[in-house]
Structure formats: structure tokens, C-alpha cells
Design an enzyme around this catalytic site. Structure first.
Site, short mmCIF file in Angstrom:
data_model
loop_
_atom_site.label_atom_id
_atom_site.label_comp_id
_atom_site.label_asym_id
_atom_site.label_seq_id
_atom_site.Cartn_x
_atom_site.Cartn_y
_atom_site.Cartn_z
CB VAL A 188 -0.97 -0.02 1.20
CG1 VAL A 188 -2.01 -1.13 1.01
CG2 VAL A 188 -0.25 -0.19 2.54
CG HIS A 248 -3.96 -6.15 -0.66
ND1 HIS A 248 -2.98 -6.95 -0.10
CD2 HIS A 248 -4.85 -7.00 -1.22
CE1 HIS A 248 -3.28 -8.23 -0.32
NE2 HIS A 248 -4.41 -8.28 -1.01
CB CYS A 251 -21.67 12.11 0.44
SG CYS A 251 -20.86 11.26 1.81
CG ASN A 286 10.59 -14.62 -0.55
OD1 ASN A 286 11.24 -14.47 0.48
ND2 ASN A 286 9.28 -14.40 -0.61
CG LEU A 287 15.35 -12.06 2.19
CD1 LEU A 287 15.08 -11.57 3.62
CD2 LEU A 287 16.84 -12.16 1.94
CD GLU A 288 12.27 -16.46 5.13
OE1 GLU A 288 13.38 -16.38 5.70
OE2 GLU A 288 11.19 -16.27 5.72
CB ALA A 312 13.78 -7.33 -3.22
N1 APR Z 1 13.98 -9.31 -0.22
C1 APR Z 1 13.13 -10.26 -0.70
N2 APR Z 1 12.14 -10.83 0.04
C2 APR Z 1 12.02 -10.42 1.31
C3 APR Z 1 12.86 -9.44 1.89
C4 APR Z 1 13.87 -8.88 1.07
N3 APR Z 1 14.72 -7.95 1.51
N4 APR Z 1 12.48 -9.25 3.20
C5 APR Z 1 11.43 -10.08 3.41
N5 APR Z 1 11.15 -10.78 2.29
C6 APR Z 1 10.08 -11.75 2.07
C7 APR Z 1 9.83 -12.70 3.22
O1 APR Z 1 10.67 -13.85 3.09
C8 APR Z 1 8.35 -13.04 3.02
O2 APR Z 1 8.22 -14.14 2.11
O3 APR Z 1 8.89 -11.00 1.95
C9 APR Z 1 7.78 -11.79 2.39
C10 APR Z 1 6.93 -10.96 3.34
O4 APR Z 1 5.79 -11.71 3.65
P1 APR Z 1 4.58 -11.02 4.41
O5 APR Z 1 5.09 -10.26 5.57
O6 APR Z 1 3.53 -12.07 4.62
O7 APR Z 1 4.03 -9.92 3.37
P2 APR Z 1 3.08 -10.14 2.12
O8 APR Z 1 3.31 -11.47 1.47
O9 APR Z 1 3.18 -8.94 1.27
O10 APR Z 1 1.61 -10.15 2.81
C11 APR Z 1 0.49 -10.22 1.95
O11 APR Z 1 -0.97 -9.87 3.82
O12 APR Z 1 -1.38 -8.74 5.78
C12 APR Z 1 -1.73 -8.82 4.46
O13 APR Z 1 -2.55 -7.07 3.15
C13 APR Z 1 -1.39 -7.54 3.77
O14 APR Z 1 -0.57 -7.22 1.52
C14 APR Z 1 -0.36 -7.95 2.73
C15 APR Z 1 -0.64 -9.43 2.53
#
Ligand code: APR
Length: 232
Positions: A92, A108, A138, A200-202, A218
């Protein structure tokens, strides 16, 4: 593949290196706040001041944050191939826009927008919101953040499903694959014949659904991948 239709889904991990928290990592937002209280319509009805306070703090953080190299690389890619590349984000914040990306799909909602809970009008608002602020359309004292809360339907879903059906490549960046419908996009795209890549990191809940995964931050992975796609 590098000249096909590319659909990119980003999550909180894209903005993590800009200092904005993720939700489910260690110290993530949902380890500090009860999402039922601050990210649901019921929570807002029960205590609008608490919900506005939560989003006012996140909006201030987002204003003070800066795009990182991953945002900048994605902006470069989508602006180099505007007809072939689409950015869908669960985030967001407005860091992709501030990196220069145009046409970002915020499924979102957006921190920098307000919505009227009475008539549904929405407008840009970068400053704090206070319960009872009047709607510009409104006049009802019913301002809320223009955020899609749990239990509400994400924005732009018809357009997103059309994009997934037409994709040659689906890429998920920095998302844990724990929240639907976004977590199923990889299956929707693969069923339609797209190749799939997770950055992704993991490992995530849906890593097994991707044809290819790359592990790392990232800010490292995304610029390298964009350079590959642009043939640099
Ligand atoms: N580089 C790459 N990936 C990363 C990094 C980084 N520096 N730091 C964290 N991550 C990855 C984590 O490994 C994880 O898989 O980002 C992901 C974050 O996951 P969440 O915290 O669950 O976030 P997200 O997947 O965006 O959540 C989805 O959930 O709460 C709702 O609306 C909210 O949009 C959000 C949705």
C-alpha cells in the site's frame, strides 16, 4: 521468454529494504498488532481512532521511506515495456510510483488515499486522517483509509485474472504466499501456460508452485533479473 507478456506480483519484501516492515517476518507488523483490531471493517467500526492511528503511523513511515534498487529496476522495466509488463502490488506504499513506475495495480489499496465509508468516493490524501473528517463528495463524517481490509474484496480482480490468463511469465517478488487470492496467482498463471519465477529471501508457502525460484534480497535479485530481461 524475455519478450513475452510479464505479470509481476510484489509483496512487503519489496519494500523491506526501504525500511518499511513486513507482516509475517520476525518483528513483522502482525507480531505487534492484532490485525483483527486494525485491519478489518469490524475493528474500524469498534475503534476508528485506533485504526486511523495505525495507518497514520504507516503513512508517515512510507512518506519518510525511499525507493530501493528493486523499486527502481521494476520502474525501469515497466516503463521500457509498458504494453508487455504489468506491476501488481499487494503493498500500500507508493514507492514504485516514486521510483517512476506508471500504471501500478494496487490490489490492497493505497496508504496515500482516503475513502468515504458512506458513499465510497476516494481521493488522494497524504496527511493524517482523523475520525469524522468529512467526505469531499457527500459530506458524511465517514473518512477511512482506502485500504482493502481482511474480509473485503481486493481491487481490480477481473483485470488481474485477465492478465494472468494472458501471461507468458509470472514473477512473484517478496511475498509469503499466505494471503489469498494473491497466493493462488502462480497457479492461475501456470494453468494458463505461463512460466513462473519466485524471487524471495527464503522459501514460501507456495515456492513449490513455481518453475524457478531465486533466493536473495530484492535489492540484489530484482535489478539482476531486470537486466537479464532487458538484455543488458
Ligand atoms: N527481499 C526479498 N524478500 C524479502 C525481503 C527482502 N529484503 N524481506 C522479506 N522478504 C520476504 C519474506 O521472506 C516473506 O516471504 O517478503 C515476504 C513478506 O511476507 P509477508 O510479511 O507475509 O508480506 P506479504 O506477502 O506482502 O503479505 C500479503 O498480507 O497482511 C496482508 O494485506 C497484507 O498485503 C499484505 C498481505
Amino acid at each position: 521468454m524475455s519478450d513475452g507478456r510479464i505479470v509481476i506480483l510484489t509483496g512487503a519484501g519489496l519494500s523491506a529494504e526501504s525500511g518499511l516492515g513486513t507482516f509475517r517476518d520476525k518483528d513483522g507488523l502482525w507480531t505487534k498488532y492484532d490485525l483483527g483490531e486494525v485491519a478489518t471493517p469490524e475493528g474500524f467500526a469498534a475503534d476508528p481512532a485506533k485504526v486511523h492511528g495505525f495507518y497514520n503511523a504507516r503513512r508517515r513511515n512510507a512518506r519518510e521511506a525511499a525507493p530501493n534498487p528493486a523499486h527502481e529496476a521494476l520502474a525501469r522495466l515497466v516503463n521500457a515495456r509498458p504494453q508487455m509488463v504489468t506491476l501488481i502490488t499487494q503493498n500500500v506504499d507508493d514507492l514504485l510510483e516514486r521510483a517512476g513506475a506508471r500504471g501500478v495495480i494496487h490490489m490492497h489499496g493505497e496508504l496515500m488515499r482516503a475513502k468515504c465509508a458512506a458513499c465510497g468516493a476516494n481521493w488522494e490524501q497524504r496527511e493524517d486522517m482523523t475520525p469524522g473528517d468529512p467526505c469531499g463528495s457527500c459530506g458524511a463524517p465517514a473518512i477511512r483509509p482506502d485500504i482493502v481490509w481482511f474480509g473485503e474484496y481486493p481491487y481490480h480482480m477481473e483485470a488481474i485474472w485477465d492478465l494472468l490468463r494472458a501471461a507468458d511469465l509470472f514473477v512473484a517478488i517478496g511475498t509469503s504466499g499466505q494471503v489469498y487470492p494473491a497466493a493462488a496467482f502462480v497457479q492461475d498463471a501456470a494453468r494458463a501456460g505461463a512460466d513462473t519465477l519466485e524471487l524471495n529471501l527464503e522459501d514460501t508457502e507456495v515456492s513449490h508452485d513455481f518453475a524457478q525460484t531465486r533466493r536473495g534480497a530484492a535489492s540484489q535479485l530484482v535489478p539482476a533479473w531486470v537486466a537479464e530481461i532487458l538484455g543488458e
